[in-house]
Design an enzyme around this catalytic site. Structure first.
Site, short mmCIF file in Angstrom:
data_model
loop_
_atom_site.label_atom_id
_atom_site.label_comp_id
_atom_site.label_asym_id
_atom_site.label_seq_id
_atom_site.Cartn_x
_atom_site.Cartn_y
_atom_site.Cartn_z
N GLU A 83 43.02 65.34 47.05
CA GLU A 83 43.86 64.35 46.24
C GLU A 83 43.10 63.09 46.12
O GLU A 83 42.74 62.46 47.06
CB GLU A 83 45.16 64.06 47.11
N ALA A 112 38.87 53.37 40.70
CA ALA A 112 38.59 51.92 39.92
C ALA A 112 36.98 51.55 39.55
O ALA A 112 36.26 51.85 40.59
CB ALA A 112 39.17 50.76 40.51
N LYS A 135 32.12 51.40 29.99
CA LYS A 135 30.79 51.53 29.65
C LYS A 135 30.31 53.06 30.35
O LYS A 135 29.18 53.23 30.23
CB LYS A 135 30.01 50.72 30.48
N TYR A 190 30.93 54.35 33.30
CA TYR A 190 30.67 54.58 34.89
C TYR A 190 31.86 55.47 35.29
O TYR A 190 31.52 56.28 36.19
CB TYR A 190 30.81 53.25 35.44
N GLY A 191 33.07 55.20 34.66
CA GLY A 191 34.38 55.85 35.30
C GLY A 191 34.12 57.40 35.03
O GLY A 191 34.37 58.20 35.77
N THR A 192 33.64 57.63 33.66
CA THR A 192 33.37 59.07 33.59
C THR A 192 32.22 59.92 34.20
O THR A 192 32.26 60.67 35.08
CB THR A 192 32.85 59.23 32.09
N GLY A 231 45.81 58.47 30.41
CA GLY A 231 44.93 58.75 29.35
C GLY A 231 43.28 58.63 29.84
O GLY A 231 42.74 59.54 29.51
N1 COA Z 1 43.79 54.70 29.60
C1 COA Z 1 43.23 55.62 28.59
N2 COA Z 1 41.94 55.59 28.41
C2 COA Z 1 41.10 55.05 29.27
C3 COA Z 1 41.34 54.15 30.25
C4 COA Z 1 42.92 54.07 30.28
N3 COA Z 1 43.45 53.22 31.40
N4 COA Z 1 40.49 53.72 30.85
C5 COA Z 1 39.44 54.34 30.23
N5 COA Z 1 39.94 54.87 29.40
C6 COA Z 1 38.87 55.90 28.44
C7 COA Z 1 37.79 55.11 27.78
O1 COA Z 1 38.16 54.32 26.59
C8 COA Z 1 37.02 56.10 27.74
O2 COA Z 1 37.28 56.91 26.33
P1 COA Z 1 36.16 57.49 25.48
O3 COA Z 1 35.32 58.65 26.26
O4 COA Z 1 36.98 58.30 24.14
O5 COA Z 1 35.33 56.30 24.89
C9 COA Z 1 37.17 57.13 28.70
O6 COA Z 1 38.24 56.93 29.24
C10 COA Z 1 36.29 56.90 29.76
O7 COA Z 1 35.61 55.54 29.75
P2 COA Z 1 34.74 55.04 31.13
O8 COA Z 1 33.88 53.86 30.47
O9 COA Z 1 34.07 56.13 31.68
O10 COA Z 1 35.77 54.55 32.06
P3 COA Z 1 35.81 53.17 33.13
O11 COA Z 1 34.20 53.06 33.51
O12 COA Z 1 36.30 52.04 32.25
O13 COA Z 1 36.85 53.58 34.32
C11 COA Z 1 39.02 53.58 35.03
C12 COA Z 1 37.87 53.90 33.97
C13 COA Z 1 40.37 53.88 34.67
C14 COA Z 1 38.36 53.93 36.51
C15 COA Z 1 38.55 51.88 34.84
O14 COA Z 1 39.00 51.42 33.48
C16 COA Z 1 39.48 51.08 35.93
O15 COA Z 1 38.90 50.79 37.05
N6 COA Z 1 40.70 50.75 35.65
C17 COA Z 1 41.62 49.68 36.41
C18 COA Z 1 42.16 50.68 37.72
C19 COA Z 1 42.91 51.87 37.42
O16 COA Z 1 43.73 51.89 36.32
N7 COA Z 1 42.55 53.24 38.04
C20 COA Z 1 43.01 54.42 37.57
C21 COA Z 1 44.24 54.84 38.75
S1 COA Z 1 43.60 54.77 40.14
#
Ligand code: COA
Length: 550
Positions: free
Chosen positions: A272, A277, A285, A287-289, A318
């Site tokens: 789970e 974040a 950039k 990193y999340g992926t 998303g």
């Molecule tokens: N909604 C929809 N799409 C999103 C998104 C969101 N909130 N955040 C990122 N994406 C998309 C990006 O545009 C990217 O799309 P692409 O591959 O088509 O270009 C893809 O998701 C991956 O982006 P990436 O750069 O790898 O992600 P990131 O490093 O920005 O990390 C999160 C993603 C969500 C972890 C980061 O944006 C974050 O910390 N957000 C705030 C905390 C949060 O909402 N966490 C999730 C719930 S716990």
């Protein structure tokens, strides 16, 4: 302008917070013992004391934290009522300052405070809801010592071969996904980036990273009670896969860029995800992926998991969809029901972990697949041949040089023969009439079709060429741009479009460009699809009325 970067939006989207998941709200609020402006030095959490069988018992000394951070943590034993396996709660007494701005993290970690657990604390049920008495000591961590404890996630240590990734493909050739993944792989290979998996094991370096991650969660998930974040992060049944920057030259502080905290349910073979974040200035950039890819590989190879479940709030859906999570839950309910609770405020999402996929080297696999497809296409076609056309762009006496169709390089190779000149798949006009008359009829028709596009309410993104000042990367991605204004100039010349096909091809390219650059949920993408439908209905109507009149 037919462009709109989804990335431009994503930063906003991704700032949104997540709301506590199932057992969260109840247990978290129950565990808050907030006394504002009063900082208590942390003891090792009662979660330590209630460490799972999987983890070693806590050592007596509470490891380092940033000076602000660990001072803010206090702990008390409190069993989560929601979870039979849940360890005891850690509690934070903090004010806003307790969560230092992320950029300050490096410096704040240099001097940290350690607390010692009262040996009598938290190890058994009797300590529940009782503040742990702490003995406080301040420990200084010399620069450089912090690196020692950083280890890579088991099984996902970047190999030297990752340094060999080819660099000659641009985004256009290999796609944004591969470009971002490979850029990060190179960072890993150069040891400028690391993916590590830590839990509360009282190793100094690990604890510092967990505190850094806690700060990121606290900022990026503002709706999540901070006490709850600390409780889960420090719970010994939870693990955190983090992306960190090791100190340059091995001296200094490990900087946390982001992370995912999850709880593996080994018996059920699913995990789970509790928090996820990336620090604000490093979002969107890739990193999340990459973090999610490392998590999947780690969870599969080390924890033996087959699935992930998470409660995602609307803003995060998303992101999770892009990471392979679905809104449909295919996992048998018996497997997870009772382990994670139902939750009103979020959407339960599932991700199946593939047993074989090389998650941290997907780009290599995609390249190999692409190469195989390319080779097969080359066997069937000669579309890879590129001919020089520069001399046809020369001007003679100020006007464009006249060229004969049959002289166009490559045309014959593509199967064209001179008897096809003027051939069009659109049979517009009757066979009678000379070529001048036919061209006039064609021009008249094209003008009408162009006007129906220009007058349409969805035409606004296409009226002018995309301004590179507004959309800097547009022309890196779209190599053959076109817009209604440019098409209009070609129509005005009355010489450019010698067949209806050519005009339709330009319009189609305009719509396809728009859908290539913009993601399906954008207004631009939707405008392209609606306007194209409208345009094609007008073309069909014109063809039918032309056929009737013959
Ligand atoms: N909604 C929809 N799409 C999103 C998104 C969101 N909130 N955040 C990122 N994406 C998309 C990006 O545009 C990217 O799309 P692409 O591959 O088509 O270009 C893809 O998701 C991956 O982006 P990436 O750069 O790898 O992600 P990131 O490093 O920005 O990390 C999160 C993603 C969500 C972890 C980061 O944006 C974050 O910390 N957000 C705030 C905390 C949060 O909402 N966490 C999730 C719930 S716990």
């Amino acid at each position: 302008m037919d462009s709109h970067s989804s990335h431009l939006n994503a930063a906003n989207r991704s700032r949104n917070s997540q709301t506590p998941s199932p057992s969260h709200s109840a247990s978290a609020s129950a565990s808050v013992s907030s006394s504002l402006h009063k900082r208590k030095l942390a003891a090792t959490t009662a979660a330590n004391a209630a460490a799972s069988e999987d983890h070693p018992p806590p050592s007596a000394s509470f490891p380092p934290s940033s000076n602000d951070d660990l001072e803010s943590i206090s702990a008390r034993g409190a069993n989560s009522e929601s979870d039979p396996e849940e360890s005891e709660d850690a509690v934070v007494d903090d004010d806003e300052e307790d969560f230092a701005p992320e950029p300050d993290q490096d410096s704040s970690i240099r001097t940290f405070t350690a607390a010692r657990l009262d040996p009598s604390s938290g190890a058994n049920g009797s300590s529940r809801n009782t503040k742990i008495k702490t003995e406080i000591s301040t420990v200084k961590l010399e620069a450089g010592t912090g690196t020692a404890g950083v280890s890579s996630v088991s099984g996902i240590v970047p190999k030297d071969e990752s340094a060999k990734i080819s660099t000659d493909d641009d985004v256009q050739n290999c796609g944004a996904y591969i470009a971002r993944e490979e850029a990060l792989r190179r960072e890993e290979a150069a040891n400028r980036l690391k993916f590590v998996c830590y839990s509360n094991d009282c190793v100094d370096e690990h604890m510092m990273c967990l505190i850094g991650l806690k700060n990121i969660f606290a900022r990026q998930l503002p709706n999540m009670p901070k006490e709850y974040i600390v409780r889960l992060l420090m719970d010994r049944k939870h693990k955190s896969v983090m992306v960190v920057r090791p100190p340059a030259g091995g001296n200094g502080i490990t900087h946390v860029v982001g992370g995912i905290t999850y709880r593996p349910y080994h018996s059920q073979r699913f995990g789970e995800i509790a928090f996820c974040a990336i620090t604000a200035d490093e979002q969107v950039k890739g990193y999340g992926t990459r973090l999610m890819n490392h998590l999947k590989e780690h969870a599969r190879n080390v924890d033996g998991l087959t699935h992930f479940l998470t409660y995602a709030d609307n803003n995060a859906v998303g992101y999770f969809v892009k990471q392979g999570f679905t809104k449909e839950i295919y996992l048998e309910k018996d497997v997870w029901h009772g382990f994670i609770k139902d939750y009103d405020g979020g959407l339960l999402m599932e991700c199946k972990i593939d047993p074989k996929l090389p998650y941290t080297n997907l780009s290599k696999m995609i390249r190999q697949q692409r190469k195989a497809i390319d080779e097969r296409i080359r066997e069937l076609s000669n579309c890879q041949n590129v001919y020089q056309v520069a001399e046809f762009q020369k001007k003679e006496g100020g006007s464009p040089k006249k060229i004969r169709v049959e002289d166009i390089p490559g045309l014959r190779d593509a199967g064209w023969t001179p008897d096809q000149w003027g051939h069009t798949r659109y049979k517009l006009f009757s066979g009678s009439g000379d070529s001048v008359t036919k061209q006039k009829q064609l021009n008249a028709l094209i003008r009408v079709l162009l006007k129906t596009m220009q007058d349409h309410s969805d035409a606004w993104p296409f009226k002018e060429p995309v301004d590179p000042l507004d959309v800097p990367d547009y022309y890196e991605i779209i190599k053959d741009p076109i817009d209604l204004k440019t098409i209009g100039k070609r129509v005005e010349s009355e010489q450019y479009y010698v067949t209806l096909d050519m005009f339709v091809a330009d319009a189609r390219r305009m719509f396809n460009n728009c859908r290539t650059y913009n993601s399906p949920d954008t207004i631009y993408y939707k405008c392209a699809t609606r306007l194209e439908t409208h345009f094609h209905s007008k073309v069909q109507a014109a063809l039918q009325s032309g056929a009737k009149s013959q």
